[in-house]
Design a protein around this motif. Structure first.
Motif, mmCIF file in Angstrom:
data_model
loop_
_atom_site.group_PDB
_atom_site.id
_atom_site.type_symbol
_atom_site.label_atom_id
_atom_site.label_comp_id
_atom_site.label_asym_id
_atom_site.label_seq_id
_atom_site.Cartn_x
_atom_site.Cartn_y
_atom_site.Cartn_z
ATOM 1 N N SER A 158 43.330 -22.333 1.380
ATOM 2 C CA SER A 158 44.039 -23.018 2.418
ATOM 3 C C SER A 158 43.591 -22.634 3.776
ATOM 4 N N SER A 159 42.927 -21.560 3.950
ATOM 5 C CA SER A 159 42.476 -20.793 5.244
ATOM 6 C C SER A 159 41.334 -21.765 5.840
ATOM 7 N N ILE A 160 41.454 -21.661 7.146
ATOM 8 C CA ILE A 160 40.415 -22.408 8.218
ATOM 9 C C ILE A 160 39.289 -21.442 8.011
ATOM 10 N N PHE A 161 39.318 -20.246 7.667
ATOM 11 C CA PHE A 161 38.046 -19.296 7.719
ATOM 12 C C PHE A 161 37.203 -19.435 6.664
ATOM 13 N N PHE A 162 37.854 -20.112 5.353
ATOM 14 C CA PHE A 162 36.850 -20.125 4.053
ATOM 15 C C PHE A 162 36.637 -21.522 3.790
ATOM 16 N N ASP A 163 35.594 -21.591 3.089
ATOM 17 C CA ASP A 163 35.221 -23.347 2.825
ATOM 18 C C ASP A 163 35.924 -23.887 1.751
ATOM 19 N N GLY A 164 36.926 -23.020 1.102
ATOM 20 C CA GLY A 164 37.799 -23.895 0.092
ATOM 21 C C GLY A 164 37.362 -23.562 -1.494
ATOM 22 N N ASN A 165 35.998 -23.022 -1.475
ATOM 23 C CA ASN A 165 35.265 -22.698 -2.850
ATOM 24 C C ASN A 165 35.513 -21.225 -3.028
ATOM 25 N N VAL A 166 36.505 -21.003 -4.116
ATOM 26 C CA VAL A 166 36.724 -19.661 -4.501
ATOM 27 C C VAL A 166 36.453 -19.191 -5.822
ATOM 28 N N ASN A 167 35.695 -18.535 -6.098
ATOM 29 C CA ASN A 167 35.158 -18.047 -7.561
ATOM 30 C C ASN A 167 35.786 -16.807 -7.899
ATOM 31 N N PHE A 168 36.588 -17.024 -9.154
ATOM 32 C CA PHE A 168 37.330 -16.070 -9.814
ATOM 33 C C PHE A 168 36.561 -15.345 -11.083
ATOM 34 N N SER A 169 36.635 -14.119 -11.129
ATOM 35 C CA SER A 169 35.999 -13.537 -12.417
ATOM 36 C C SER A 169 36.835 -12.174 -12.725
ATOM 37 N N ARG A 195 50.522 -1.648 -16.948
ATOM 38 C CA ARG A 195 49.459 -2.437 -17.124
ATOM 39 C C ARG A 195 49.091 -3.780 -15.830
ATOM 40 N N VAL A 196 47.750 -3.754 -15.609
ATOM 41 C CA VAL A 196 47.621 -4.455 -14.296
ATOM 42 C C VAL A 196 46.424 -5.615 -14.682
ATOM 43 N N GLU A 197 46.331 -6.701 -14.062
ATOM 44 C CA GLU A 197 45.331 -7.623 -14.177
ATOM 45 C C GLU A 197 44.236 -7.190 -13.130
ATOM 46 N N THR A 198 43.019 -7.439 -13.276
ATOM 47 C CA THR A 198 41.980 -7.046 -12.460
ATOM 48 C C THR A 198 41.486 -8.429 -12.141
ATOM 49 N N TYR A 199 40.938 -8.574 -10.797
ATOM 50 C CA TYR A 199 40.268 -9.772 -10.260
ATOM 51 C C TYR A 199 39.042 -9.450 -9.327
ATOM 52 N N LYS A 200 38.153 -10.357 -9.380
ATOM 53 C CA LYS A 200 37.027 -10.319 -8.290
ATOM 54 C C LYS A 200 37.006 -11.742 -7.895
ATOM 55 N N ILE A 201 37.054 -11.927 -6.524
ATOM 56 C CA ILE A 201 37.089 -13.221 -5.774
ATOM 57 C C ILE A 201 35.956 -13.205 -5.017
ATOM 58 N N ILE A 202 35.166 -14.278 -5.131
ATOM 59 C CA ILE A 202 33.981 -14.481 -3.992
ATOM 60 C C ILE A 202 34.116 -15.930 -3.498
ATOM 61 N N THR A 203 34.312 -16.023 -1.854
ATOM 62 C CA THR A 203 34.045 -17.086 -1.281
ATOM 63 C C THR A 203 33.298 -17.090 0.031
ATOM 64 N N ASN A 204 33.156 -18.061 0.691
ATOM 65 C CA ASN A 204 32.161 -18.006 1.821
ATOM 66 C C ASN A 204 33.239 -18.210 3.107
ATOM 67 N N ILE A 205 32.772 -17.663 4.133
ATOM 68 C CA ILE A 205 33.300 -17.804 5.497
ATOM 69 C C ILE A 205 32.660 -18.945 6.296
ATOM 70 N N VAL A 206 33.447 -19.898 6.890
ATOM 71 C CA VAL A 206 32.819 -20.915 7.759
ATOM 72 C C VAL A 206 32.971 -20.802 9.063
ATOM 73 N N ALA A 207 34.005 -19.904 9.335
ATOM 74 C CA ALA A 207 34.152 -19.491 10.899
ATOM 75 C C ALA A 207 34.899 -18.240 10.984
ATOM 76 N N PHE A 208 34.398 -17.523 12.152
ATOM 77 C CA PHE A 208 35.092 -16.191 12.162
ATOM 78 C C PHE A 208 36.029 -16.319 13.248
ATOM 79 N N LYS A 209 36.313 -17.511 13.547
ATOM 80 C CA LYS A 209 37.570 -17.608 14.829
ATOM 81 C C LYS A 209 38.353 -18.932 14.711
#
Length: 197
Positions: free
Chosen positions: A159-170, A183-197
């Motif tokens: 929902s951020s204005i900084f990211f393109d909305g496509n979030v890849n989880f693994s 016990r904890v869950e691990t995550y790796k999130i990859i997304t793309n920045i569309v704006a820096f401001k």
């Protein structure tokens, strides 16, 4: 038959004729009166207009002073005008430099606001172990106590204005499922920045 002599004759000089003027025809009384009037009227007329002549001469002197003063002001204003032109040239140069600087700043990627957003919108019980920004790609690796908190984190990023909305989880490789004996869950999130401001 009448004979006419057409050859020019040299006439004898006469005292009554001088330079082609017959002096005997001049009225001496009127000539004397005319000369007296000419030479008597001139000082009389001059004395009548003396005050006006002095006034006009004073006005002329005053106007000449004003003209010199105005010329001085004009020359000083010309100097100011030259300075204004130089300042305008400097302003034009600065504007072009500012435009270049803006272009450089726009191309530069300052991740401050992006990192601030991530920090403020990371739910409790979610930890970031590694955060990497490469060009416009963001990779976040970390731990969480529950899947639900990881889901909240992903929704915040979408929902951020900084990211393109496509979030890849693994699930990342090499991270342990326990942290301080919990016990904890691990995550790796990859997304793309569309704006820096």
């Amino acid at each position: 038959m009448i004979e006419v002599n057409l050859s020019p004759k040299v006439s004898e000089g006469s005292l009554t004729k001088l330079g082609g003027i017959n002096l005997s025809l001049i009225n001496v009384k009127l000539l004397v009166i005319g000369i007296v009037l000419v030479y008597a009227i001139e000082p009389l007329v001059g004395s009548i207009y003396d005050d006006q002549i002095v006034t006009k001469e004073n006005q002329t002197v005053s106007l000449n002073k004003q003209i010199r003063k105005l010329r001085g002001e004009i020359s000083s204003k010309n100097a100011i005008k030259e300075r204004v032109e130089k300042l305008k040239d400097t302003e034009r140069q600065l504007r072009s430099k500012i435009t270049i600087v803006k272009q450089i700043v726009d191309k530069r990627q300052n991740p401050y606001l992006v990192l601030k957003y991530i920090a403020e919108n990371t739910p409790e019980e979610v930890w970031v172990e590694d955060l990497e920004i490469e060009d416009r790609k963001v990779t976040i690796i970390g731990y969480s106590k529950s899947w639900k908190k990881i889901g909240e984190f992903i929704e915040n990023l979408k929902s951020s204005i900084f990211f393109d909305g496509n979030v890849n989880f693994s699930k990342p490789e090499g991270l342990k499922n326990t942290f301080n004996s919990n016990r904890v869950e691990t995550y790796k999130i990859i997304t793309n920045i569309v704006a820096f401001k």
